[in-house]
Scaffold this motif. Structure first.
Motif, PDB file in Angstrom:
ATOM      1  N   ILE A 176     -43.996   9.151-101.991  1.00  0.00           N
ATOM      2  CA  ILE A 176     -43.096   8.863-100.882  1.00  0.00           C
ATOM      3  C   ILE A 176     -41.690   8.729-101.449  1.00  0.00           C
ATOM      4  N   ARG A 177     -40.803   9.645-101.065  1.00  0.00           N
ATOM      5  CA  ARG A 177     -39.428   9.651-101.555  1.00  0.00           C
ATOM      6  C   ARG A 177     -38.503   9.135-100.460  1.00  0.00           C
ATOM      7  N   ILE A 178     -37.774   8.075-100.778  1.00  0.00           N
ATOM      8  CA  ILE A 178     -36.900   7.447 -99.793  1.00  0.00           C
ATOM      9  C   ILE A 178     -35.441   7.672-100.196  1.00  0.00           C
ATOM     10  N   THR A 179     -34.673   8.261 -99.306  1.00  0.00           N
ATOM     11  CA  THR A 179     -33.258   8.497 -99.543  1.00  0.00           C
ATOM     12  C   THR A 179     -32.473   8.048 -98.314  1.00  0.00           C
ATOM     13  N   GLY A 180     -31.149   8.076 -98.409  1.00  0.00           N
ATOM     14  CA  GLY A 180     -30.301   7.664 -97.296  1.00  0.00           C
ATOM     15  C   GLY A 180     -29.407   6.517 -97.698  1.00  0.00           C
ATOM     16  N   ARG A 181     -29.061   5.662 -96.723  1.00  0.00           N
ATOM     17  CA  ARG A 181     -28.154   4.556 -97.020  1.00  0.00           C
ATOM     18  C   ARG A 181     -28.523   3.334 -96.195  1.00  0.00           C
ATOM     19  N   VAL A 182     -28.182   2.177 -96.758  1.00  0.00           N
ATOM     20  CA  VAL A 182     -28.373   0.894 -96.070  1.00  0.00           C
ATOM     21  C   VAL A 182     -27.054   0.147 -96.169  1.00  0.00           C
ATOM     22  N   PHE A 183     -26.434  -0.133 -95.017  1.00  0.00           N
ATOM     23  CA  PHE A 183     -25.131  -0.794 -94.980  1.00  0.00           C
ATOM     24  C   PHE A 183     -25.260  -2.122 -94.244  1.00  0.00           C
ATOM     25  N   VAL A 184     -24.985  -3.219 -94.960  1.00  0.00           N
ATOM     26  CA  VAL A 184     -25.091  -4.575 -94.402  1.00  0.00           C
ATOM     27  C   VAL A 184     -26.441  -4.723 -93.686  1.00  0.00           C
ATOM     28  N   GLY A 185     -27.493  -4.438 -94.421  1.00  0.00           N
ATOM     29  CA  GLY A 185     -28.822  -4.546 -93.846  1.00  0.00           C
ATOM     30  C   GLY A 185     -29.859  -4.783 -94.923  1.00  0.00           C
ATOM     31  N   SER A 186     -31.118  -4.496 -94.611  1.00  0.00           N
ATOM     32  CA  SER A 186     -32.182  -4.713 -95.587  1.00  0.00           C
ATOM     33  C   SER A 186     -33.252  -3.631 -95.457  1.00  0.00           C
ATOM     34  N   LEU A 187     -33.847  -3.310 -96.593  1.00  0.00           N
ATOM     35  CA  LEU A 187     -34.961  -2.371 -96.658  1.00  0.00           C
ATOM     36  C   LEU A 187     -36.078  -3.049 -97.432  1.00  0.00           C
ATOM     37  N   ASP A 188     -37.217  -3.246 -96.777  1.00  0.00           N
ATOM     38  CA  ASP A 188     -38.370  -3.884 -97.404  1.00  0.00           C
ATOM     39  C   ASP A 188     -39.520  -2.885 -97.484  1.00  0.00           C
ATOM     40  N   ILE A 189     -39.988  -2.631 -98.694  1.00  0.00           N
ATOM     41  CA  ILE A 189     -41.110  -1.730 -98.924  1.00  0.00           C
ATOM     42  C   ILE A 189     -42.308  -2.577 -99.340  1.00  0.00           C
ATOM     43  N   LYS A 190     -43.413  -2.419 -98.614  1.00  0.00           N
ATOM     44  CA  LYS A 190     -44.602  -3.209 -98.904  1.00  0.00           C
ATOM     45  C   LYS A 190     -45.796  -2.284 -99.098  1.00  0.00           C
ATOM     46  N   GLU A 191     -46.469  -2.421-100.232  1.00  0.00           N
ATOM     47  CA  GLU A 191     -47.683  -1.652-100.484  1.00  0.00           C
ATOM     48  C   GLU A 191     -48.877  -2.489-100.049  1.00  0.00           C
ATOM     49  N   ARG A 192     -49.666  -1.942 -99.152  1.00  0.00           N
ATOM     50  CA  ARG A 192     -50.819  -2.679 -98.637  1.00  0.00           C
ATOM     51  C   ARG A 192     -52.032  -1.759 -98.505  1.00  0.00           C
ATOM     52  N   ARG A 193     -53.200  -2.357 -98.581  1.00  0.00           N
ATOM     53  CA  ARG A 193     -54.434  -1.608 -98.384  1.00  0.00           C
ATOM     54  C   ARG A 193     -54.624  -1.326 -96.895  1.00  0.00           C
ATOM     55  N   ARG A 194     -55.518  -0.385 -96.585  1.00  0.00           N
ATOM     56  CA  ARG A 194     -55.802  -0.077 -95.188  1.00  0.00           C
ATOM     57  C   ARG A 194     -56.255  -1.338 -94.475  1.00  0.00           C
ATOM     58  N   THR A 195     -56.064  -1.371 -93.172  1.00  0.00           N
ATOM     59  CA  THR A 195     -56.410  -2.572 -92.410  1.00  0.00           C
ATOM     60  C   THR A 195     -57.897  -2.893 -92.534  1.00  0.00           C
ATOM     61  N   THR A 196     -58.739  -1.882 -92.719  1.00  0.00           N
ATOM     62  CA  THR A 196     -60.177  -2.125 -92.856  1.00  0.00           C
ATOM     63  C   THR A 196     -60.528  -2.728 -94.201  1.00  0.00           C
ATOM     64  N   GLU A 197     -59.603  -2.661 -95.166  1.00  0.00           N
ATOM     65  CA  GLU A 197     -59.862  -3.200 -96.500  1.00  0.00           C
ATOM     66  C   GLU A 197     -59.266  -4.573 -96.706  1.00  0.00           C
ATOM     67  N   GLU A 198     -58.345  -4.955 -95.836  1.00  0.00           N
ATOM     68  CA  GLU A 198     -57.666  -6.236 -96.025  1.00  0.00           C
ATOM     69  C   GLU A 198     -58.615  -7.388 -95.743  1.00  0.00           C
ATOM     70  N   LYS A 199     -58.497  -8.420 -96.536  1.00  0.00           N
ATOM     71  CA  LYS A 199     -59.318  -9.612 -96.362  1.00  0.00           C
ATOM     72  C   LYS A 199     -58.418 -10.804 -96.092  1.00  0.00           C
ATOM     73  N   GLU A 200     -58.911 -11.686 -95.259  1.00  0.00           N
ATOM     74  CA  GLU A 200     -58.138 -12.890 -94.951  1.00  0.00           C
ATOM     75  C   GLU A 200     -58.070 -13.773 -96.187  1.00  0.00           C
ATOM     76  N   PRO A 201     -56.894 -14.299 -96.521  1.00  0.00           N
ATOM     77  CA  PRO A 201     -56.773 -15.158 -97.706  1.00  0.00           C
ATOM     78  C   PRO A 201     -57.565 -16.445 -97.535  1.00  0.00           C
ATOM     79  N   PRO A 202     -57.987 -17.054 -98.635  1.00  0.00           N
ATOM     80  CA  PRO A 202     -58.736 -18.301 -98.554  1.00  0.00           C
ATOM     81  C   PRO A 202     -57.972 -19.364 -97.763  1.00  0.00           C
ATOM     82  N   ALA A 203     -58.729 -20.330 -97.228  1.00  0.00           N
ATOM     83  CA  ALA A 203     -58.120 -21.349 -96.378  1.00  0.00           C
ATOM     84  C   ALA A 203     -57.026 -22.128 -97.115  1.00  0.00           C
TER      85      ALA A 203
END
Length: 213
Positions: A176-203
């Motif tokens: 995944i190649r990300i280009t462009g510009r961000v002006f007075v803002g934010s860019l957050d990239i998060k790597e996550r597993r598929r929703t079927t693989e995600e597990k709820e964190p311990p209590a």
């Protein structure tokens, strides 16, 4: 584009069609997708897709389309060249199971936009994302194991790349190649597993606010 690369693209379209018609599970699709990207010749591609074709033989999508429509009711899934998503003075999100185009153009002005690619279907192993963020925020959630190259120009802005939720994930051969510009803002990239693989964190983690983000 050489002949083998075109054959790989055709094979990916066939697998996408099989996924859409429930001939393949998501896990089977991803496993075969990785094999397609590594296939050294047409014979190998034939073997990978043979059992999901009504005829049992590998053909180009143009020739295959009538057979698929007659037998399954689905035509080959071909990703669009470009998809443009804009958020101005608002908040929006795109997620779930959807076919990703070859190029994403994202524009955010005084707003918030979230693009979730975890459960998406990719028609190519390279996705170009062009962003234009002005006084806003963009969150891009990518599949665990994807390779991300962020080449955005930032001015009075911030960016983050979280991989905590993707620890231990094997490479999936997606760039995944990300280009462009961000002006007075934010860019957050998060790597996550598929929703079927995600597990709820311990209590105890939930109590301390330590769930995976």
């Amino acid at each position: 584009m050489d002949e083998l690369e075109q054959l790989r693209r055709d094979a990916i379209r066939i697998l996408s069609t099989a996924l859409a018609s429930d001939q393949l599970s998501v896990e089977q699709f991803e496993s075969r997708l990785a094999l397609v990207r590594q296939a050294p010749n047409r014979a190998t591609l034939d073997a990978i897709v043979a059992d999901v074709l009504p005829s049992g033989a590998y053909t180009l999508p143009a020739s295959l389309a009538p057979a698929l429509v007659d037998h399954t009711g689905y035509s080959p899934v071909e990703p669009a060249e470009v998809l443009r998503i804009a958020t101005v003075f608002g908040s929006s999100k795109r997620g779930g199971s959807w076919t990703v185009p070859l190029r994403l153009e994202l524009r955010v002005v005084f707003g918030e936009l979230t693009i979730d690619l975890r459960d998406a279907v990719f028609g190519t192993d390279v996705l170009d994302v062009v962003v234009h963020v002005t006084l806003g925020s963009l969150t891009l959630i990518v599949p665990a194991g994807a390779q991300v190259e962020n080449e955005c120009h930032e001015r009075m802005s911030s960016s983050s790349h979280s991989t905590r939720s993707a620890r231990g994930a094997s490479p999936i051969g997606l760039l995944i190649r990300i280009t462009g510009r961000v002006f007075v803002g934010s860019l957050d990239i998060k790597e996550r597993r598929r929703t079927t693989e995600e597990k709820e964190p311990p209590a105890w983690k939930q109590m301390l606010g330590m769930g995976d983000d």
